[in-house]
Motif scaffolding. Structure first.
Motif, PDB file in Angstrom:
ATOM      1  N   THR A 123       0.838  -1.195   0.000  1.00 51.32           N
ATOM      2  CA  THR A 123       0.000   0.000   0.000  1.00 51.32           C
ATOM      3  C   THR A 123       0.872   1.244   0.000  1.00 51.32           C
ATOM      4  OG1 THR A 123      -1.847   1.092   1.135  1.00 51.32           O
ATOM      5  CG2 THR A 123      -0.129   0.124   2.524  1.00 51.32           C
ATOM      6  N   THR A 124       0.239   2.403   0.048  1.00 48.86           N
ATOM      7  CA  THR A 124       0.967   3.675   0.095  1.00 48.86           C
ATOM      8  C   THR A 124       1.078   4.142   1.533  1.00 48.86           C
ATOM      9  OG1 THR A 124       0.133   4.313  -2.090  1.00 48.86           O
ATOM     10  CG2 THR A 124       1.001   6.072  -0.692  1.00 48.86           C
ATOM     11  N   LEU A 125       2.305   4.234   2.019  1.00 48.00           N
ATOM     12  CA  LEU A 125       2.544   4.721   3.379  1.00 48.00           C
ATOM     13  C   LEU A 125       2.700   6.237   3.313  1.00 48.00           C
ATOM     14  CD1 LEU A 125       3.090   3.926   6.374  1.00 48.00           C
ATOM     15  CD2 LEU A 125       5.530   3.976   5.788  1.00 48.00           C
ATOM     16  N   THR A 126       1.908   6.937   4.097  1.00 49.91           N
ATOM     17  CA  THR A 126       1.900   8.395   4.086  1.00 49.91           C
ATOM     18  C   THR A 126       2.277   8.932   5.453  1.00 49.91           C
ATOM     19  OG1 THR A 126       0.151   8.456   2.413  1.00 49.91           O
ATOM     20  CG2 THR A 126       0.491  10.458   3.705  1.00 49.91           C
ATOM     21  N   GLY A 127       3.309   9.752   5.486  1.00 54.28           N
ATOM     22  CA  GLY A 127       3.700  10.421   6.714  1.00 54.28           C
ATOM     23  C   GLY A 127       3.172  11.844   6.705  1.00 54.28           C
TER      24      GLY A 127
END
Length: 410
Positions: A123-127
């Motif tokens: 998935t897309t990890l978003t900080g």
């Protein structure tokens, strides 16, 4: 012969040769069906994009990194360089410098693989920070979102998108459980609400962590302060243009750029994204519409061919009517009405088939189809027009026949 009698006679002539008339109408029917579905698919695609834009907010600006220039002078595309930083986002959020900006959220993203026991999902990890929830107009269906305390402590917590949560946790509530990334355990504290998604992008497949956790515990690296994008929410849709100008001016000043054409960043509004997507949809609609027009032309040629055959078959009838006093315009009108009846019948059947396709198609392609009454009426008018246009030559040929030659014809 009155118009009513003309229409009745034309309809009877079409009914007399049912199979031939049906095959003649087939080309027009296919063309009209294509027109109805083309317009419906175009309207559906535009509505889907508009819904997504509205869900994310019409007063949203997206600031993306700029481009790189190699030692040889080759310039890369936008997004090929990390030109945006956390400090840029903090500066834009300054209420005094940007009064038309309501909230700002910087995000850093990367594609990662999360695991939960035997379940594995990329998935897309978003900080990001707690302001992301306000800027992106998102809410959580269970649990909570990130807080300032999570950011300060670089807490090992994560908020999952609905699709990500369903892939990693097939049963039960994910909140309070753990996922693992590269040996680091992250506690699930919330699950985002579900939004609509297109085939190209998903608003539901992501995992959100505090920006400090992202840079210090998970990804880090030499570009720790760099961000992938900065989301800027204007105070209202009316102030979007002012917020755009304020953000642009501030970033140019921060990056020491005097010429706006040399900007190492780009700013897009939701409306510009909508316009770009709509432009692509229009191109596809025009292409499909071209196919529909070709089908209609083929159908029109079929009408002309059959009407010429009909004239040949009815030469003696035409000669007899002229001998009894029928004028050329009456003969011409008779055959034009017959061609119009073929076009009208093909148009109506095409619209009905198009409506049926609009009901069935979404079940197989997951594509939204929105029918237009105006387009349907215009399609029927177009079908009648095709019949009339391609019926002119056969009708004129019948009207020019000399009575004596027609009566002597075998």
């Amino acid at each position: 012969m009155h118009w009513r009698d003309t229409v009745r006679t034309a309809t009877e002539a079409v009914r007399t040769h049912r199979l031939r008339s049906a095959l003649t109408m087939l080309g027009i029917l296919i063309g009209i069906t294509a027109v109805i579905l083309t317009v419906g698919l175009g309207n559906g695609a535009k509505a889907d994009v508009r819904d997504q834009i509205n869900e994310l907010g019409t007063n949203l600006l997206v600031v993306s990194p700029g481009s790189t220039t190699s030692s040889t002078g080759v310039r890369g595309g936008f997004g090929s360089s990390s030109t945006l930083t956390v400090e840029d986002a903090k500066a834009i959020s300054d209420a005094d410098a940007a009064p038309d900006v309501q909230a700002v959220a910087a995000t850093a993203t990367s594609s990662v693989s999360l695991t939960n026991g035997t379940a594995n999902w990329t998935t897309t990890l978003t900080g990001t920070t707690e302001s992301w929830k306000e800027v992106r107009s998102r809410d959580v269906t269970s649990g909570r979102f990130l807080t300032a305390a999570d950011e300060k402590d670089a807490a090992a917590v994560v908020v999952l998108g609905p699709d990500t949560a369903s892939e990693l946790f097939t049963t039960g509530n994910p909140v309070g459980q753990y996922v693992t990334y590269d040996g680091s355990k992250l506690k699930v504290i919330g699950v985002l609400e579900e939004l609509s998604s297109s085939d190209e992008t998903s608003n539901n497949d992501l995992a959100i962590v505090p920006s400090s956790t992202y840079s210090e515990r998970l990804v880090g690296g030499s570009t720790r302060d760099s961000v992938s994008s900065i989301y800027v929410k204007a105070t209202s849709s009316a102030s979007l243009s002012a917020a755009y100008q304020e953000t642009n001016a501030m970033l140019l000043n921060l990056h020491g750029i005097t010429n706006a054409s040399d900007a190492d960043f780009s700013i897009a509004t939701q409306e510009s994204i909508l316009s770009a997507a709509t432009s692509v949809d229009k191109t596809m609609t025009v292409m499909l519409g071209g196919i529909a027009v070709i089908s209609l032309l083929v159908g029109g040629i079929g009408v002309m061919n059959i009407m010429l055959v009909s004239v040949t078959e009815r030469i003696r009838e035409i000669g007899l009517r002229k001998a009894l006093g029928a004028r050329p315009r009456s003969i011409r009108r008779q055959f034009l009405v017959e061609a119009s009846v073929l076009g009208f019948a093909g148009g109506v059947l095409g619209v009905l088939l198009g409506v049926l396709g609009a009901v069935v198609l979404p079940h197989f392609t997951d594509t939204r189809v929105i029918l237009s009454l105006t387009a349907s009426l215009a399609a029927i008018a177009m079908a009648i027009g095709i019949g009339v246009i391609f019926g002119v030559y056969p009708a004129s040929r019948a009207a020019r026949l000399a009575p004596i030659d027609a009566l002597r014809s075998e």
